[in-house]
Design a protein around this motif. Structure first.
Motif, PDB file in Angstrom:
ATOM      1  N   THR A 101     -12.534  -5.741  -8.024  1.00 27.85           N
ATOM      2  CA  THR A 101     -11.889  -5.521  -9.409  1.00 27.85           C
ATOM      3  C   THR A 101     -11.218  -4.207  -8.186  1.00 27.85           C
ATOM      4  N   GLU A 102     -11.819  -4.115  -7.219  1.00 31.05           N
ATOM      5  CA  GLU A 102     -10.910  -2.516  -6.766  1.00 31.05           C
ATOM      6  C   GLU A 102     -11.007  -2.564  -5.087  1.00 31.05           C
ATOM      7  N   ILE A 103      -9.935  -2.016  -4.711  1.00 31.13           N
ATOM      8  CA  ILE A 103     -10.440  -1.969  -2.973  1.00 31.13           C
ATOM      9  C   ILE A 103      -9.932  -1.058  -2.576  1.00 31.13           C
ATOM     10  N   ASP A 104      -9.695  -0.440  -1.570  1.00 29.09           N
ATOM     11  CA  ASP A 104      -9.970   0.850  -0.958  1.00 29.09           C
ATOM     12  C   ASP A 104      -9.161   1.711  -2.383  1.00 29.09           C
ATOM     13  N   GLY A 105     -10.122   2.467  -3.294  1.00 32.39           N
ATOM     14  CA  GLY A 105      -9.988   3.010  -4.518  1.00 32.39           C
ATOM     15  C   GLY A 105      -9.003   2.583  -4.724  1.00 32.39           C
ATOM     16  N   ILE A 106      -8.069   1.303  -4.828  1.00 29.00           N
ATOM     17  CA  ILE A 106      -6.761   0.638  -5.760  1.00 29.00           C
ATOM     18  C   ILE A 106      -7.395  -0.262  -6.814  1.00 29.00           C
ATOM     19  N   PRO A 107      -7.448  -0.439  -8.696  1.00 33.21           N
ATOM     20  CA  PRO A 107      -7.580  -0.836  -8.698  1.00 33.21           C
ATOM     21  C   PRO A 107      -7.295  -2.298  -8.945  1.00 33.21           C
ATOM     22  N   LEU A 108      -7.914  -3.204  -8.963  1.00 33.74           N
ATOM     23  CA  LEU A 108      -7.272  -4.888  -8.779  1.00 33.74           C
ATOM     24  C   LEU A 108      -7.480  -6.039 -10.247  1.00 33.74           C
TER      25      LEU A 108
ATOM     26  N   LEU B  49       4.501   9.426  -8.024  1.00 30.34           N
ATOM     27  CA  LEU B  49       5.933   9.785  -8.984  1.00 30.34           C
ATOM     28  C   LEU B  49       4.293  10.019 -10.470  1.00 30.34           C
ATOM     29  N   GLY B  50       3.787  10.389 -10.041  1.00 32.42           N
ATOM     30  CA  GLY B  50       2.595  10.248 -11.699  1.00 32.42           C
ATOM     31  C   GLY B  50       1.327   8.946 -12.627  1.00 32.42           C
ATOM     32  N   MET B  51       2.058   7.617 -11.776  1.00 29.20           N
ATOM     33  CA  MET B  51       2.078   6.417 -12.073  1.00 29.20           C
ATOM     34  C   MET B  51       0.820   6.107 -12.097  1.00 29.20           C
ATOM     35  N   ASP B  52       0.047   5.587 -13.427  1.00 24.38           N
ATOM     36  CA  ASP B  52      -0.863   4.829 -13.314  1.00 24.38           C
ATOM     37  C   ASP B  52      -1.199   3.757 -12.166  1.00 24.38           C
ATOM     38  N   VAL B  53      -1.432   3.720 -10.919  1.00 19.54           N
ATOM     39  CA  VAL B  53      -0.811   2.439 -10.438  1.00 19.54           C
ATOM     40  C   VAL B  53      -2.224   1.455 -10.204  1.00 19.54           C
ATOM     41  N   VAL B  54      -1.559  -0.051 -10.739  1.00 15.68           N
ATOM     42  CA  VAL B  54      -2.543  -1.398 -10.880  1.00 15.68           C
ATOM     43  C   VAL B  54      -1.897  -2.359  -9.316  1.00 15.68           C
TER      44      VAL B  54
ATOM     45  N   ARG C 238       1.079  -1.081  -0.001  1.00 13.67           N
ATOM     46  CA  ARG C 238       0.067   0.074   0.005  1.00 13.67           C
ATOM     47  C   ARG C 238       0.206   1.480   0.151  1.00 13.67           C
ATOM     48  N   ARG C 239       1.820   0.966   0.712  1.00 11.86           N
ATOM     49  CA  ARG C 239       2.638   2.171   0.339  1.00 11.86           C
ATOM     50  C   ARG C 239       3.455   2.190  -0.422  1.00 11.86           C
ATOM     51  N   MET C 240       3.649   1.577  -1.291  1.00 17.30           N
ATOM     52  CA  MET C 240       3.897   1.425  -3.096  1.00 17.30           C
ATOM     53  C   MET C 240       3.098   2.569  -3.860  1.00 17.30           C
ATOM     54  N   VAL C 241       1.659   2.149  -3.737  1.00 18.14           N
ATOM     55  CA  VAL C 241       1.153   2.483  -3.998  1.00 18.14           C
ATOM     56  C   VAL C 241       0.896   4.036  -3.900  1.00 18.14           C
ATOM     57  N   GLU C 242       1.011   4.118  -2.768  1.00 12.91           N
ATOM     58  CA  GLU C 242       0.977   5.849  -2.622  1.00 12.91           C
ATOM     59  C   GLU C 242       2.330   6.562  -3.178  1.00 12.91           C
ATOM     60  N   ILE C 243       3.520   5.808  -3.687  1.00 14.68           N
ATOM     61  CA  ILE C 243       4.620   6.482  -3.869  1.00 14.68           C
ATOM     62  C   ILE C 243       4.154   6.066  -5.560  1.00 14.68           C
ATOM     63  N   GLY C 244       3.835   4.915  -6.160  1.00 15.82           N
ATOM     64  CA  GLY C 244       3.505   5.612  -7.605  1.00 15.82           C
ATOM     65  C   GLY C 244       2.641   6.543  -8.243  1.00 15.82           C
ATOM     66  N   ARG C 245       1.269   6.696  -6.964  1.00 14.91           N
ATOM     67  CA  ARG C 245       0.155   7.855  -7.034  1.00 14.91           C
ATOM     68  C   ARG C 245       1.630   8.914  -7.130  1.00 14.91           C
TER      69      ARG C 245
END
Length: 320
Positions: free
Chosen positions: A191-198, A175-180, A166-173
């Protein structure tokens, strides 16, 4: 550190201290109240079972940094609790024997989430921009030209959504990345958990520009990333592993790197550690390797010791 205040003060053995752990204990003094415990610190990993038994004798609790042999657990009727400095106690403590001997084994989770995720991000960027290769070239007197891709707007696939993932998701976002992401619920159609696309694992690997692994090693994840998934990645994609080495089929990864099927693999963990001297990952032009240090920051180390010691304080406080 703490000293005994009465004959009833619980004695905590630190059987395998080193200079780094002593420095950490000194830094955190005052950040945690250890007045109810007596720490008995022994330097260096015991050289034999007899030395382990000697260091364990008379102790009510243990602050453990590495592996404790069965002989030490079997030799004492006084030891009540082991506080392990990390999450993977099962790799270093015979949990069945400890339970049979009436010992509780406590672990620490979450202490290194930021540290590991930050290292994974650093490895990702180093792989994308060929930082180690360019550094070596310049030091060798060369001045090469190297192309790469920009992070912003690219897709990051995060495998595993524990604290680190989840911290990696935050870092990726950030940096402007499209995070899945993928976790086990994705296999059930989520297909989603806490706003994170699966995404299903196959789709995540096939569509991501960088894949970062953040799953524990267990029966479900051993060999999770095999040759089929690796060869489904984009030719310019990078794989990052700061989880556990055995999550990836290392031989399959080497074949994929040999073929140039992906841009690079950036690894902090390996199937066998330390990395063998004859491992081809050591000098592979498409591999970036670090010695299992993602968790090792001053902040994370202090937090680890504070939580592990607090576990002991709380255990004996509850016992009255």
């Amino acid at each position: 550190m703490a000293t005994a205040s009465s004959p009833s003060t619980p004695i905590i053995t630190v059987p395998d201290a080193d200079d780094e752990s002593i420095a950490i204990l000194e830094r955190i003094e005052g950040k945690i109240d250890l007045s109810g415990l007596e720490l008995r610190i022994h330097m260096g990993v015991p050289a034999s079972d007899d030395e382990w038994i000697e260091r364990t004798a008379g102790a009510d609790g243990m602050l453990l940094g590495w592996h404790v042999p069965d002989a030490a657990l079997a030799s004492t009727d006084r030891l009540k609790v082991i506080s392990y400095l990390g999450t993977g106690a099962s790799d270093h403590v015979n949990l069945g024997l400890a339970a049979d001997r009436g010992m509780e084994v406590l672990t620490v989770s979450g202490y290194g989430d930021d540290a590991v995720a930050e290292h994974a991000a650093a490895l990702m960027m180093a792989a994308v921009r060929s930082v180690p290769q360019l550094d070596r070239a310049v030091r060798a007197g060369e001045w090469p030209s190297a192309s790469s891709w920009q992070i912003r707007g690219r897709r990051l696939g995060v495998v595993g959504l524990g604290g680190i993932g989840r911290r990696m998701v935050e870092i990726g976002r950030g940096l402007g990345m499209d995070v899945v992401a993928w976790n086990r619920s994705a296999e059930s159609g989520a297909t989603e958990i806490d706003g994170i696309p699966l995404l299903p694992m196959s789709e995540l690997f096939a569509t991501s520009d960088a894949v970062s692994l953040h799953v524990p090693l267990n029966e479900h994840t051993r060999g999770l990333v095999g040759e089929q998934l690796l060869r489904s990645m984009k030719p310019d994609a990078v794989l990052v592993n700061t989880a556990r080495g055995a999550v990836v089929d290392e031989e399959a990864l080497l074949r994929v790197l040999d073929d140039g099927a992906i841009r690079a693999a950036a690894l902090d963990v390996f199937g066998s550690e330390p990395l063998a001297g004859d491992s081809r990952l050591r000098d592979h032009e498409r591999a970036i390797v670090t010695p299992h240090v993602a968790f090792n920051t001053t902040d994370a180390s202090e937090r680890l010791f504070i939580i592990a010691l607090q576990n002991l304080v709380d255990f004996f406080s509850a016992k009255g």
